[in-house]
Design an enzyme around this catalytic site. Structure first.
Site, PDB file in Angstrom:
ATOM      1  N   CYS A  94       5.986  -0.092   7.073  1.00 50.32           N
ATOM      2  CA  CYS A  94       5.590   1.070   6.286  1.00 50.32           C
ATOM      3  C   CYS A  94       6.787   1.501   5.445  1.00 50.32           C
ATOM      4  CB  CYS A  94       5.174   2.201   7.227  1.00 50.32           C
ATOM      5  SG  CYS A  94       4.668   3.699   6.368  1.00 50.32           S
ATOM      6  N   LEU A  95       6.546   1.782   4.167  1.00 55.47           N
ATOM      7  CA  LEU A  95       7.650   2.175   3.287  1.00 55.47           C
ATOM      8  C   LEU A  95       8.299   3.480   3.743  1.00 55.47           C
ATOM      9  CD1 LEU A  95       6.290   1.257  -0.270  1.00 55.47           C
ATOM     10  CD2 LEU A  95       7.739  -0.082   1.261  1.00 55.47           C
ATOM     11  N   GLY A 104       0.845  -1.185   0.000  1.00 60.74           N
ATOM     12  CA  GLY A 104       0.000   0.000   0.000  1.00 60.74           C
ATOM     13  C   GLY A 104       0.881   1.234   0.000  1.00 60.74           C
ATOM     14  N   HIS A 158      -4.539   1.331   7.354  1.00 64.17           N
ATOM     15  CA  HIS A 158      -3.180   1.882   7.456  1.00 64.17           C
ATOM     16  C   HIS A 158      -3.018   3.066   6.493  1.00 64.17           C
ATOM     17  CE1 HIS A 158       1.396   1.249   7.688  1.00 64.17           C
ATOM     18  NE2 HIS A 158       1.245   2.087   6.681  1.00 64.17           N
ATOM     19  N   GLU A 159      -3.443   2.868   5.239  1.00 63.43           N
ATOM     20  CA  GLU A 159      -3.276   3.939   4.238  1.00 63.43           C
ATOM     21  C   GLU A 159      -4.190   5.119   4.541  1.00 63.43           C
ATOM     22  OE1 GLU A 159      -0.732   3.681   2.486  1.00 63.43           O
ATOM     23  OE2 GLU A 159      -0.429   1.563   2.938  1.00 63.43           O
ATOM     24  N   HIS A 210      -2.610   7.446   6.859  1.00 64.35           N
ATOM     25  CA  HIS A 210      -1.625   8.351   6.237  1.00 64.35           C
ATOM     26  C   HIS A 210      -2.293   9.653   5.773  1.00 64.35           C
ATOM     27  CE1 HIS A 210       2.204   6.282   6.095  1.00 64.35           C
ATOM     28  NE2 HIS A 210       1.667   5.173   5.610  1.00 64.35           N
ATOM     29  N   GLN A 240       2.984   9.935   1.060  1.00 64.79           N
ATOM     30  CA  GLN A 240       4.262   9.213   1.091  1.00 64.79           C
ATOM     31  C   GLN A 240       5.116   9.477  -0.144  1.00 64.79           C
ATOM     32  OE1 GLN A 240       2.318   5.223   2.120  1.00 64.79           O
ATOM     33  NE2 GLN A 240       4.282   5.089   3.154  1.00 64.79           N
TER      34      GLN A 240
HETATM   35 ZN    ZN Z   1       2.558   3.346   5.650  1.00 65.14          ZN
END
Ligand code: ZN
Length: 162
Positions: free
Chosen positions: A88-89, A44, A130-131, A134, A49
């Site tokens: 998380c990236l 995701g 999660h997304e 963000h 991000q």
């Molecule tokens: Zn993330």
């Protein structure tokens, strides 16, 4: 190719603005986000991000179709919660168990600006939550206790300095 913004960047702590234009530029951005996500082996990726302060994200889970969500509204979550390890990236190398609702109903818009409603459970529900976080300036480590969050981030920063 889009670079993924790391924790500490202001944009990751800010509430994103509604996406208003569903145009060709958006389609191109979405394609680049899917590329960046695949490159970094993520499942995701949210617009903040990649430095874009708009409310949209992409999801790609093995065995499921690639998905796009704009201006999502979580309309229902289950009371039942499950613990599952997340990463998380934007915080590479950091993983921790996070408690989230097992089921979610989300209303959103597709890349052409058409509304849809999706009910999800399992990994898809988790990634959506999660997304969606963000888009509200919340990272998964913010959902941990203060002590655990501080310990994980201290380890992360120590690793960056090596
Ligand atoms: Zn993330």
């Amino acid at each position: 190719m889009l670079d993924v913004v790391r924790i500490g960047a202001d944009i990751l702590a800010r509430k994103a603005e509604p996406l208003l234009e569903f145009n060709d530029a958006l389609k191109e951005t979405i394609a680049h986000m899917f590329e960046a996500m695949a490159r970094d082996r993520g499942i995701g990726l949210a617009a903040p991000q990649v430095g874009i302060g708009s409310r949209f994200f992409v999801v790609s889970i093995d065995g499921d179709q690639p998905r796009f969500f704009a201006n999502p509204e979580i309309v229902m979550t289950s009371e039942e919660q499950v613990d599952y390890e997340e990463g998380c990236l934007s915080i590479p190398g950091v993983y921790a168990k996070v408690k989230r609702s097992a089921f979610v109903k989300v209303q959103a818009y597709n890349e052409r600006g058409r509304p849809f409603v999706l009910e999800a459970d399992g990994l898809l529900a988790r990634v959506i939550l999660h997304e969606n976080d963000h888009l509200n300036g919340v990272l998964f480590v913010d959902r941990l206790g203060d002590a655990k969050r501080a310990r994980l981030l201290a380890e992360y920063e120590r690793r960056l300095r090596i």
